[in-house]
Design a protein around this motif. Sequence first.
Motif, short mmCIF file in Angstrom:
data_model
loop_
_atom_site.label_atom_id
_atom_site.label_comp_id
_atom_site.label_asym_id
_atom_site.label_seq_id
_atom_site.Cartn_x
_atom_site.Cartn_y
_atom_site.Cartn_z
N GLY A 53 0.73 -1.29 -0.10
CA GLY A 53 0.18 0.02 -0.04
C GLY A 53 0.69 1.26 0.02
O GLY A 53 0.36 2.52 0.32
N ALA A 54 2.14 1.22 -0.48
CA ALA A 54 3.01 2.43 -0.14
C ALA A 54 4.30 2.03 -1.31
O ALA A 54 4.54 0.98 -1.57
CB ALA A 54 3.40 2.55 1.05
N PRO A 55 4.99 3.20 -1.66
CA PRO A 55 6.07 3.02 -2.56
C PRO A 55 7.35 1.65 -1.64
O PRO A 55 7.27 2.07 -0.34
CB PRO A 55 6.69 4.11 -2.71
CG PRO A 55 5.66 4.99 -2.58
CD PRO A 55 4.74 4.36 -1.70
N VAL A 56 7.93 0.84 -2.34
CA VAL A 56 8.71 0.08 -1.63
C VAL A 56 10.07 0.39 -1.40
O VAL A 56 10.65 0.99 -2.64
CB VAL A 56 8.22 -1.39 -2.21
CG1 VAL A 56 9.36 -2.34 -1.43
CG2 VAL A 56 7.08 -1.76 -2.03
N ASP A 57 10.80 0.14 -0.44
CA ASP A 57 12.30 0.80 -0.40
C ASP A 57 12.85 0.05 -1.42
O ASP A 57 12.83 -1.01 -1.82
CB ASP A 57 12.75 -0.06 1.26
CG ASP A 57 12.10 0.67 2.52
OD1 ASP A 57 11.38 1.61 2.09
OD2 ASP A 57 12.32 0.16 3.46
N GLY A 58 13.90 0.84 -2.17
CA GLY A 58 14.88 0.51 -3.01
C GLY A 58 14.15 0.83 -4.32
O GLY A 58 14.83 0.74 -5.29
N TYR A 59 13.01 1.25 -4.64
CA TYR A 59 12.37 1.53 -5.94
C TYR A 59 12.22 2.96 -6.21
O TYR A 59 11.29 3.70 -5.63
CB TYR A 59 10.97 0.96 -5.91
CG TYR A 59 11.04 -0.68 -6.17
CD1 TYR A 59 10.80 -1.33 -7.55
CD2 TYR A 59 11.12 -1.63 -5.15
CE1 TYR A 59 10.93 -2.43 -7.69
CE2 TYR A 59 11.06 -2.95 -5.26
CZ TYR A 59 11.00 -3.31 -6.79
OH TYR A 59 11.10 -4.79 -6.80
N LEU A 60 13.20 3.49 -6.63
CA LEU A 60 13.31 5.03 -6.93
C LEU A 60 12.64 5.42 -8.19
O LEU A 60 12.47 6.59 -8.54
CB LEU A 60 14.68 5.46 -6.64
CG LEU A 60 15.47 5.16 -5.41
CD1 LEU A 60 16.84 5.88 -5.18
CD2 LEU A 60 14.67 5.48 -4.05
N ALA A 61 12.48 4.40 -8.86
CA ALA A 61 12.16 4.76 -10.30
C ALA A 61 11.09 3.45 -10.68
O ALA A 61 11.46 2.47 -10.42
CB ALA A 61 12.95 5.03 -11.26
N PRO A 62 10.16 3.60 -11.50
CA PRO A 62 9.22 2.85 -12.19
C PRO A 62 10.07 1.83 -13.30
O PRO A 62 9.69 2.07 -14.43
CB PRO A 62 8.01 3.22 -12.54
CG PRO A 62 8.50 4.54 -12.80
CD PRO A 62 9.58 5.02 -11.99
N ILE A 86 22.96 -12.45 -4.62
CA ILE A 86 21.62 -11.12 -4.38
C ILE A 86 22.35 -9.89 -4.31
O ILE A 86 23.46 -9.65 -4.12
CB ILE A 86 20.60 -11.47 -3.21
CG1 ILE A 86 21.37 -11.43 -1.89
CG2 ILE A 86 20.19 -12.93 -3.47
CD1 ILE A 86 20.36 -11.72 -0.82
N TYR A 87 21.58 -9.19 -4.98
CA TYR A 87 21.84 -7.73 -4.80
C TYR A 87 21.02 -6.84 -4.20
O TYR A 87 19.84 -7.01 -3.97
CB TYR A 87 21.79 -7.04 -6.58
CG TYR A 87 22.72 -7.95 -7.30
CD1 TYR A 87 24.06 -7.86 -7.53
CD2 TYR A 87 22.15 -9.29 -8.12
CE1 TYR A 87 24.94 -8.76 -8.24
CE2 TYR A 87 23.00 -10.03 -8.81
CZ TYR A 87 24.36 -9.71 -8.87
OH TYR A 87 25.08 -10.54 -9.90
N ASP A 88 21.42 -5.40 -3.99
CA ASP A 88 20.69 -4.54 -3.05
C ASP A 88 21.10 -3.10 -3.78
O ASP A 88 20.71 -2.21 -2.90
CB ASP A 88 21.18 -4.57 -1.59
CG ASP A 88 20.22 -3.86 -0.75
OD1 ASP A 88 18.86 -3.75 -1.01
OD2 ASP A 88 20.35 -3.12 0.33
N VAL A 89 21.26 -3.08 -4.97
CA VAL A 89 21.30 -1.56 -5.49
C VAL A 89 20.04 -1.26 -5.96
O VAL A 89 19.08 -1.80 -6.24
CB VAL A 89 22.40 -1.74 -6.87
CG1 VAL A 89 23.71 -2.37 -6.70
CG2 VAL A 89 21.26 -2.59 -7.95
N PRO A 90 19.75 0.00 -5.79
CA PRO A 90 18.37 0.66 -5.89
C PRO A 90 17.97 0.55 -7.40
O PRO A 90 18.79 0.69 -8.16
CB PRO A 90 18.47 2.03 -5.53
CG PRO A 90 19.67 2.53 -5.64
CD PRO A 90 20.71 1.12 -5.34
N VAL A 91 16.60 0.37 -7.54
CA VAL A 91 16.13 0.78 -8.91
C VAL A 91 15.87 2.27 -9.04
O VAL A 91 15.22 2.74 -8.67
CB VAL A 91 14.82 -0.04 -9.10
CG1 VAL A 91 14.15 0.17 -10.43
CG2 VAL A 91 15.06 -1.59 -8.70
N GLN A 92 16.74 2.75 -10.20
CA GLN A 92 16.74 4.00 -10.47
C GLN A 92 17.19 4.57 -11.71
O GLN A 92 17.62 3.67 -12.53
CB GLN A 92 17.31 5.07 -9.17
CG GLN A 92 19.02 4.47 -9.39
CD GLN A 92 19.61 5.15 -8.32
OE1 GLN A 92 19.26 6.08 -7.51
NE2 GLN A 92 21.04 4.92 -8.24
#
Length: 241
Positions: free
Chosen positions: A65-74, A235-241
Motif C-alpha cells: 500500500g506504499a512505495p517499497v524501499d529501493g524502488y526510486l523509479a518505475p 543477491i543484489y541490493d542496488v536501488p532501482v533508479q
Amino acid sequence: MTLRLPLRAFPLFAGLLLARHAMADSTPVLSPARTAAEAGLVDIRQLVPDIAEDIKYAGSDNFVGAPVDGYLAPKCLLLKPAAEALARVEHDLQAQHQRLQLFDCYRPARAVKHFVRWAGDLEDQRTKAEHYPNLDKSALLGDYIAPVSGHSRGATVDLTLMQCEPDDTHCKPLDMGTSFDFFGTLANTDSPQATPAQHANRALLRAAMEREGFRNYAMEWWHYTLSIVPAPNVIYDVPVQ
C-alpha cells in the motif's frame, strides 16, 4: 601479486567469486555492487523501448500500500541474459498481436526486508480485501513472503500477457483469474479454481516464456525465472533508479 580487474569485468568476476562462496554453505551472498552497472543489471527498455510496464512497487498500488524501499523509479532491471531472453519473448509474441506487461523485475534486497516488516505488522490490514481476502495476514510469511527473494538475483520477472487489436493497438491484459500479487490458491498456475479460459490464458503465457528458457513458479501464474542464472546464489541490493 594483487589482481586488478577493469570495472567492466566486475559483474562477472564478482558474481562467480561470490557464487562459489555461497555454494560452499548453500546460503545467498549479498553482492558488494553499489550500482546497476556494477551488478550487471540493464534496463529492459534499452532492448525493447516500448515494452508495457506497470512497476507496482514503485508506487502505492501493491500489497504494502506504499512505495517499497529501493524502488526510486518505475523501471525493469535484469541481468543481461535475462533481459535478452525477455526481449525475445516480446518479439515472438508480436506475431500473434500479443504483448507482455511487466509488474516487477529485479528486486533490491532492501525491498524484501520491507515486505517482511509489513507482514509482521498485523495491525496494518489496508490491502487485505484486494490481496489476501481469504488468508490471515500472519500466514503470509513463508510460502508467500520469504526473507530472500529470487527477484534479488536479477533473473526473475513478474508479468502478464496482453492481447492487442489486429493493428497492434489497444492491448488488453488477458483474464488470468486474479490480479498480480493475489495471495491465495487461485493464483497457483494450475489452480483447479481457475476457469478453462483462465487456464488457457495462463498456458499461453507459460508457453511463450518457456520457449526462451524461463520457468514458472507454481504458486504464482505471473512469476518466471530464467533457467540459467549467471550467479544463482548472489543477491543484489542496488536501488532501482
